[in-house]
Scaffold this active site. Structure first.
Site, PDB file in Angstrom:
ATOM      1  N   GLU A 192      -6.213   4.010  -6.045  1.00 49.70           N
ATOM      2  CA  GLU A 192      -7.481   4.320  -5.386  1.00 49.70           C
ATOM      3  C   GLU A 192      -7.934   5.695  -5.865  1.00 49.70           C
ATOM      4  O   GLU A 192      -7.280   6.703  -5.595  1.00 49.70           O
ATOM      5  CB  GLU A 192      -7.324   4.326  -3.867  1.00 49.70           C
ATOM      6  CG  GLU A 192      -8.637   4.616  -3.150  1.00 49.70           C
ATOM      7  CD  GLU A 192      -8.462   4.935  -1.675  1.00 49.70           C
ATOM      8  OE1 GLU A 192      -9.427   4.725  -0.910  1.00 49.70           O
ATOM      9  OE2 GLU A 192      -7.372   5.413  -1.282  1.00 49.70           O
ATOM     10  N   ASP A 205      -2.774   4.668  -2.463  1.00 54.30           N
ATOM     11  CA  ASP A 205      -3.806   5.299  -1.656  1.00 54.30           C
ATOM     12  C   ASP A 205      -4.146   6.686  -2.204  1.00 54.30           C
ATOM     13  O   ASP A 205      -3.245   7.486  -2.507  1.00 54.30           O
ATOM     14  CB  ASP A 205      -3.307   5.401  -0.215  1.00 54.30           C
ATOM     15  CG  ASP A 205      -4.362   5.889   0.744  1.00 54.30           C
ATOM     16  OD1 ASP A 205      -5.371   5.193   0.913  1.00 54.30           O
ATOM     17  OD2 ASP A 205      -4.161   6.975   1.324  1.00 54.30           O
ATOM     18  N   HIS A 250     -11.045  -2.282   3.369  1.00 56.89           N
ATOM     19  CA  HIS A 250     -10.849  -1.861   4.759  1.00 56.89           C
ATOM     20  C   HIS A 250     -11.621  -0.602   5.118  1.00 56.89           C
ATOM     21  O   HIS A 250     -11.694  -0.250   6.301  1.00 56.89           O
ATOM     22  CB  HIS A 250      -9.361  -1.642   5.018  1.00 56.89           C
ATOM     23  CG  HIS A 250      -8.788  -0.515   4.204  1.00 56.89           C
ATOM     24  ND1 HIS A 250      -8.647  -0.599   2.839  1.00 56.89           N
ATOM     25  CD2 HIS A 250      -8.352   0.718   4.551  1.00 56.89           C
ATOM     26  CE1 HIS A 250      -8.135   0.531   2.379  1.00 56.89           C
ATOM     27  NE2 HIS A 250      -7.949   1.354   3.398  1.00 56.89           N
ATOM     28  N   ASP A 251     -12.171   0.092   4.129  1.00 59.70           N
ATOM     29  CA  ASP A 251     -12.931   1.319   4.369  1.00 59.70           C
ATOM     30  C   ASP A 251     -14.434   1.132   4.244  1.00 59.70           C
ATOM     31  O   ASP A 251     -15.196   2.075   4.515  1.00 59.70           O
ATOM     32  CB  ASP A 251     -12.516   2.405   3.367  1.00 59.70           C
ATOM     33  CG  ASP A 251     -11.145   2.990   3.652  1.00 59.70           C
ATOM     34  OD1 ASP A 251     -10.729   2.977   4.832  1.00 59.70           O
ATOM     35  OD2 ASP A 251     -10.491   3.457   2.701  1.00 59.70           O
ATOM     36  N   ASP A 298       0.862  -1.183   0.000  1.00 58.99           N
ATOM     37  CA  ASP A 298       0.000   0.000   0.000  1.00 58.99           C
ATOM     38  C   ASP A 298       0.894   1.228   0.000  1.00 58.99           C
ATOM     39  O   ASP A 298       1.640   1.473   0.957  1.00 58.99           O
ATOM     40  CB  ASP A 298      -0.900  -0.009   1.237  1.00 58.99           C
ATOM     41  CG  ASP A 298      -2.251   0.646   0.985  1.00 58.99           C
ATOM     42  OD1 ASP A 298      -2.285   1.623   0.216  1.00 58.99           O
ATOM     43  OD2 ASP A 298      -3.249   0.181   1.546  1.00 58.99           O
TER      44      ASP A 298
END
Length: 557
Positions: free
Chosen positions: A254, A212, A328-329, A110
């Site tokens: 993302e 990210d 994860h969000d 990440d």
């Protein structure tokens, strides 16, 4: 009868290794704890590699493992070239890469380069004084005439995106937590440092990066532009040339702002930027216009099909789709799109069938493959997520009742995805021998990996089957997409076609039996490739569907 929508039959994108691969996201803090401190770690991940290999996973995306004060659970990095002590050491990471590679699994890191932690040495220097060489590594502005923030930009975590730093009397920009100052990508020294760091990790043998909020790095804060700034794609092309370009690595951006048109700017075959992006249109369309995800709207299947179909068609011959229900969000997939009260297993299998037979690379979020659900916390004190805690304060101050916010948090908080992985019926779900950093969902005694693996009719085995089918059938990977019954609010019906091979997928999104009239073009006889009830090898003019039934029939002409 609805008119079917179809993508024009054309050549597929250039074949890549990650087209047939299924990825799996690991949230390290919540995956597996090897030392009993209540926090998952890298040795814990290593201990579960055989589990992931058996599932058929080819790539593991690790949420951040870098050194961090953990204000945002690792998305606030204080040292890009070291591992957070609670997760392990660089030696542990190198062992993870070796052990994964021995099982034909790649490691996707990440990459968080929109911002750092306020404890990063760059920011410590930057805030020291206005003449410091690192001052322009971040975005500083003088106060407005009234002494307030330079403008009205807001943080994604709530409140102003500017914080006044007493040392110099200037404001710094943070589009997330005040402890996550934004890097200044206009500074070439920042970019050089980042590219050097990326190459350092590439040399350690990783398979690529998930990036990210990468659409933020071109921000133009003085113009109020947060995403898709004018130099965004210049930076990404420069990054590609300086780091991963030509190395056959997987890169996923993302991009909450992405549209089908802008996605091709990132991942088009002639763009030299990324492999694909995560887009969130199917997620945000379900949010309330005022309260956002904290008051989600009921599932609108017609709208969901329209968005997924639009992206399938837009990237049918160039670019590439990422396929996901959760991360994860986001809330747990079966809680958001399925039915956890009476049809958890059937609806979870249905959702997997619909997603994994689309065109793109599927991403499985940890626990999705066993049907883990949202956690019904009863007090705000049980939450650990900084976003949830900040938003609770802001929404209650604005007049929302605390119990109403808690209801929204139980549906949409990021902590729903972050409760510990449920490995067994042992205490704490087998996640840790100590006290977990966040409560385990109470349903771990029945919803756990050990029970799922032991039951050949489980969600886990259904995922394993679908992952294997992608490797075995090119029509799943490269077949063109065509949808049917687009205006039907109960069912999702589509086909994939590659040369003389057709695959038709039928899914009931309701907890009720349905009788469905099929258009002639979707009627088919052949081989049942997947089903969550009894196998079906044909689709006739009229079919009866059980609650949440989903199946796929393959025909070779």
């Amino acid at each position: 009868m609805d008119h079917p929508s179809t993508a024009k039959q054309m050549s597929s994108p250039l074949q890549q290794w990650w087209h047939t691969t299924t990825a799996y996201q690991v949230y390290p803090r919540s995956f597996s704890d090897s030392d009993g401190d209540g926090i998952g770690d890298i040795p814990g991940i290593i201990s579960k590699l055989d589990y992931l290999k058996d599932l058929g996973i080819g790539v593991i995306w690790l949420s951040p493992i870098y050194r961090s004060p953990m204000d945002d659970n690792g998305y606030d990095i204080s040292d890009y070239r070291d591992i957070a002590a609670e997760f392990g050491t660089l030696d542990d990471f190198d062992q993870l890469v070796r052990e994964a590679k021995a099982r034909d699994i790649g490691i996707l890191l990440d990459l968080v380069v929109n911002h750092t932690s306020d404890e990063h040495p760059w920011f410590v220097q930057s805030r020291a004084d206005r003449d410091n060489p690192y001052r322009d590594f971040y975005i500083w502005r003088r106060p407005a005439a009234d002494g307030g923030p330079p403008n009205d930009l807001q943080s994604s975590f709530g409140g102003p995106a500017w914080t006044l730093d007493p040392a110099t009397g200037d404001y710094y920009l943070h589009l997330f937590s005040r402890r996550q100052p934004d890097l200044n990508w206009q500074n070439p020294r920042v970019r050089e440092e980042i590219y050097s760091m990326m190459n350092w990790w590439i040399a350690r043998g990783i398979a690529g990066f998930r990036m990210d909020v990468i659409d933020y790095i071109g921000k133009q804060p003085d113009a109020g532009i947060v995403t898709d700034g004018s130099r965004l794609h210049d930076y990404l092309q420069e990054m590609n040339a300086a780091t991963f370009g030509g190395r056959d690595l997987l890169t996923v951006g993302e991009t909450w702002s992405a549209t089908p048109q802008s996605a091709l700017l990132y991942s088009g075959r002639d763009r030299n930027e990324l492999s694909m992006v995560f887009q969130f249109e199917h997620v945000t369309q379900q949010w309330d216009s005022v309260y956002g995800k904290w008051r989600p709207k009921p599932l609108d299947l017609v709208a969901l099909k329209a968005v997924l179909g639009k992206w399938q068609q837009a990237l049918s011959t160039d670019g590439w789709n990422s396929l996901f229900w959760g991360n994860h969000d986001l809330p747990r997939a079966v809680s958001r799109y399925g039915d956890v009260t009476g049809y958890r297993v059937a609806s979870a299998k249905m959702l997997a069938t619909v997603l994994h037979l689309l065109k793109g690379t599927p991403f499985v979020y940890q626990g999705e493959e066993i049907g883990m659900t949202n956690v019904p916390f009863t007090t705000i004190d049980q939450y650990r997520d900084i976003e949830t805690l900040n938003m609770q304060r802001l929404h209650v101050d604005a007049g929302l009742l605390p119990e109403e916010f808690l209801k929204g948090a139980n549906e949409s908080s990021r902590d729903n995805a972050r409760t510990p992985m449920q490995w067994s019926s042992d205490p704490h779900g087998g996640f840790s021998s100590g006290i977990p950093w966040i409560d385990v969902n109470d349903n771990y005694t029945t919803v756990n990996a050990a029970a799922a693996i032991a039951d050949t009719a489980s969600i886990w085995h259904h995922y394993r089957h679908l992952i294997g089918m992608r490797k075995a059938h090119p029509v799943i990977v490269y077949g063109q997409y065509r949808s049917y019954l687009d205006d039907d609010p109960n069912v999702f019906v589509y086909e994939r076609q590659l040369d003389e091979v057709r695959l038709v997928v039928v899914a009931n999104f309701k907890p009720l039996p349905l009788s469905l009239t099929m258009p002639p073009e979707a009627q088919i006889r052949g081989l049942c490739l997947s089903s969550n009830y009894a196998a079906r090898d044909r689709i006739d003019a009229t079919i009866d569907l059980a609650p949440y039934e989903a199946f796929a029939v393959l025909e070779r002409r």
